[in-house]
Scaffold this active site. Sequence first.
Site, mmCIF file in Angstrom:
data_model
loop_
_atom_site.group_PDB
_atom_site.id
_atom_site.type_symbol
_atom_site.label_atom_id
_atom_site.label_comp_id
_atom_site.label_asym_id
_atom_site.label_seq_id
_atom_site.Cartn_x
_atom_site.Cartn_y
_atom_site.Cartn_z
ATOM 1 N N HIS A 1 0.039 -3.426 -1.371
ATOM 2 C CA HIS A 1 -0.091 -2.101 -1.966
ATOM 3 C C HIS A 1 -0.431 -2.154 -3.364
ATOM 4 O O HIS A 1 0.267 -2.933 -4.172
ATOM 5 C CB HIS A 1 1.042 -1.354 -1.780
ATOM 6 C CG HIS A 1 1.525 -1.014 -0.372
ATOM 7 N ND1 HIS A 1 1.267 0.345 0.083
ATOM 8 C CD2 HIS A 1 2.186 -1.556 0.687
ATOM 9 C CE1 HIS A 1 1.808 0.215 1.532
ATOM 10 N NE2 HIS A 1 2.468 -0.902 1.612
ATOM 11 N N GLN B 1 8.175 -1.987 6.081
ATOM 12 C CA GLN B 1 6.951 -2.318 7.104
ATOM 13 C C GLN B 1 6.586 -1.228 8.062
ATOM 14 O O GLN B 1 7.332 -1.042 9.179
ATOM 15 C CB GLN B 1 6.598 -3.854 7.298
ATOM 16 C CG GLN B 1 5.382 -4.342 7.736
ATOM 17 C CD GLN B 1 5.120 -5.387 8.051
ATOM 18 O OE1 GLN B 1 6.139 -6.396 8.085
ATOM 19 N NE2 GLN B 1 3.807 -6.111 8.329
ATOM 20 N N HIS C 1 -0.305 -6.842 4.440
ATOM 21 C CA HIS C 1 -1.088 -6.040 3.332
ATOM 22 C C HIS C 1 -0.366 -5.918 2.189
ATOM 23 O O HIS C 1 0.807 -5.884 2.170
ATOM 24 C CB HIS C 1 -1.397 -4.492 3.772
ATOM 25 C CG HIS C 1 -0.429 -3.754 4.435
ATOM 26 N ND1 HIS C 1 0.275 -4.025 5.613
ATOM 27 C CD2 HIS C 1 0.230 -3.065 3.923
ATOM 28 C CE1 HIS C 1 1.077 -3.432 5.608
ATOM 29 N NE2 HIS C 1 1.395 -2.665 4.792
ATOM 30 N N ASN D 1 5.724 -5.200 1.930
ATOM 31 C CA ASN D 1 6.827 -4.998 2.743
ATOM 32 C C ASN D 1 6.842 -5.776 3.920
ATOM 33 O O ASN D 1 5.631 -5.995 4.625
ATOM 34 C CB ASN D 1 6.760 -3.450 3.396
ATOM 35 C CG ASN D 1 7.026 -2.566 2.051
ATOM 36 O OD1 ASN D 1 7.548 -2.921 1.078
ATOM 37 N ND2 ASN D 1 6.481 -1.377 2.170
#
Length: 138
Positions: free
Chosen positions: A103, A95, A101, A88
């Site tokens: 997932h 986000q 990052h 995101n």
Amino acid sequence: MKEENCIFCKIASGEIPSKTIYEDNEFRVILDISPASKGHALIIPKEHYADIYELPEDMAGHAMILAKKLAAHMTAALKCDGFNIVQNNGEVAGQTVFHFHMHLIPRYQEDGNQDKLCWNHLELSQEELEDICEKLQQ
Ligand code: 5GP
Ligand code: ZN
């Protein structure tokens, strides 16, 4: 570079402990504290990049290769039935932690989530599709 007050900088550096499943010079991979399924993990670069726009291309490549390797490893280890990789960028896109990052979400037949991570489907005219296509072609 690290960013002061960034929780993922602190987790990635080990300053804040986490359930780490993998670590190398560039990344730490941890279990998500509020998982979508059993094994939901996050690939976190050790350097601070807020999002995909800031992430250097070589890091993006390394992150994707790592995601592919971990998808295979996690699928075998957890015996999950499928796998989502989600990333995101921006509040509007969901986000909540502004340190890049990815997932890694193992999926199971009966995991209680929607089959597909969901969005509403638009019905666009041919003209609208052509207009968008023209804007995007490089
Ligand atoms: P985002 O919504 O930014 O794409 O995802 C942030 C994710 O980080 C969420 O799934 C959330 O549960 C997870 N998260 C937030 N804070 C922590 C934390 O302190 N430790 C761990 N392990 N996960 C966290
Ligand atoms: Zn950070």
